[in-house]
Design a protein around this motif. Sequence first.
Motif, mmCIF file in Angstrom:
data_model
loop_
_atom_site.group_PDB
_atom_site.id
_atom_site.type_symbol
_atom_site.label_atom_id
_atom_site.label_comp_id
_atom_site.label_asym_id
_atom_site.label_seq_id
_atom_site.Cartn_x
_atom_site.Cartn_y
_atom_site.Cartn_z
ATOM 1 N N TYR A 15 47.069 31.464 43.571
ATOM 2 C CA TYR A 15 47.215 32.873 43.930
ATOM 3 C C TYR A 15 48.673 33.289 43.830
ATOM 4 O O TYR A 15 48.990 34.413 43.472
ATOM 5 C CB TYR A 15 46.679 33.122 45.343
ATOM 6 N N ALA A 19 38.067 32.753 55.642
ATOM 7 C CA ALA A 19 38.766 33.517 54.609
ATOM 8 C C ALA A 19 40.225 33.736 54.987
ATOM 9 O O ALA A 19 41.128 33.642 54.141
ATOM 10 C CB ALA A 19 38.067 34.855 54.386
ATOM 11 N N MET A 78 47.800 30.730 48.254
ATOM 12 C CA MET A 78 47.706 32.152 48.502
ATOM 13 C C MET A 78 49.086 32.733 48.727
ATOM 14 O O MET A 78 49.968 32.077 49.246
ATOM 15 C CB MET A 78 46.855 32.426 49.751
ATOM 16 N N HIS A 118 36.914 32.890 43.725
ATOM 17 C CA HIS A 118 38.265 32.595 43.262
ATOM 18 C C HIS A 118 38.609 33.474 42.063
ATOM 19 O O HIS A 118 37.726 33.952 41.342
ATOM 20 C CB HIS A 118 38.351 31.112 42.878
ATOM 21 N N ASP A 162 44.742 38.585 47.970
ATOM 22 C CA ASP A 162 43.726 39.180 48.819
ATOM 23 C C ASP A 162 42.433 39.328 48.048
ATOM 24 O O ASP A 162 42.357 40.086 47.106
ATOM 25 C CB ASP A 162 44.201 40.562 49.304
ATOM 26 N N ALA A 163 41.436 38.570 48.460
ATOM 27 C CA ALA A 163 40.129 38.674 47.825
ATOM 28 C C ALA A 163 39.180 39.447 48.691
ATOM 29 O O ALA A 163 37.970 39.312 48.592
ATOM 30 C CB ALA A 163 39.571 37.280 47.550
ATOM 31 N N SER A 164 39.710 40.304 49.578
ATOM 32 C CA SER A 164 38.850 41.004 50.528
ATOM 33 C C SER A 164 37.928 41.986 49.841
ATOM 34 O O SER A 164 36.947 42.435 50.431
ATOM 35 C CB SER A 164 39.702 41.737 51.567
ATOM 36 N N THR A 217 32.223 37.914 49.682
ATOM 37 C CA THR A 217 32.485 36.606 50.265
ATOM 38 C C THR A 217 31.653 36.389 51.498
ATOM 39 O O THR A 217 32.093 35.771 52.445
ATOM 40 C CB THR A 217 33.979 36.459 50.635
ATOM 41 N N LEU A 238 34.574 30.392 48.903
ATOM 42 C CA LEU A 238 35.942 30.454 48.393
ATOM 43 C C LEU A 238 36.003 30.081 46.922
ATOM 44 O O LEU A 238 36.824 30.616 46.166
ATOM 45 C CB LEU A 238 36.841 29.529 49.219
ATOM 46 N N ARG A 268 42.731 34.604 52.132
ATOM 47 C CA ARG A 268 42.008 35.657 51.425
ATOM 48 C C ARG A 268 41.911 36.945 52.234
ATOM 49 O O ARG A 268 41.465 37.960 51.719
ATOM 50 C CB ARG A 268 40.589 35.182 51.084
#
Length: 266
Positions: free
Chosen positions: A252, A77, A1, A164, A259-261, A265, A160, A82
């Motif tokens: 990442y 996370a 990340m 992805h 940032d997968a916010s 998730t 996760l 993330r």
Amino acid sequence: MADSPAPALHSLTARLIAEAVGTFFLVVALIGTALFTSSYVSVLGVSLSIGLVVLVGAYAFGPISGGHFNPAVTLGAAAAGRLPWKDVLPYIAAQLVGGIVGSSLLALIALDGPKGFSTSAHAGGFASNGFGDHSPAGYGLVAAIIAEVVLTALFLYVILGVTHLRAAAGFAPIAIGLTLTIIHLVSIPIDNTSVNPARSIATAIYGGPEYLAQLWVFILAPIAGALLAGYTFRFLFDRKPIVGEGSYLDTYELSGEGDASAQPTT
């Protein structure tokens, strides 16, 4: 990340509202099913309830907040990079508020039930998590800890993985909902299934002092499992070899995103 996650698409206020509403929905659906339906409702029925509500909630609120609805997911996370750590405490606070409001609404409904809250067979323990004498099938403390740590870790690995950058788009809520259904099928007999401290706190406050005394397990064990998964996911699955250099970079970092916010998730 990446060291500095990309900024979220929505304001923190919007994301916190989404987390509160989503956690409220989760508690009302799961605990409501356990409390108010026939005493003959099977483990399958309750497990499907939580799987469906998480699936729907992830589609509805995932694009806003990430659809965590669970302090363990939020911590996992963040450990995986993330979610910025600065957002963790606000997220958890919103989840706790949503969960407690949800269980309070159910308690109010139970209060006006045919036998009242205190004497209703469905209100006994308020579907709280427990071990020993408070386990649905009599499993002890060690069994509860192992189940909560391992199943929460597996839950986070799935979350996760399916959120992805290289995962198939649009299917994450389905995979997450089905995973949570499986988890409940496995562990409802053990300790009534937590893997979510917000859910456990929301019900224990109405379950009685015996359940409150055991609540620490259902706060610490899911958190431990989530952090274990979050920190190890990067090393196990989020790195790729650089040909000829014998070293690794995070996927990442290679993509420039961290940032997968905004992805579901829960």
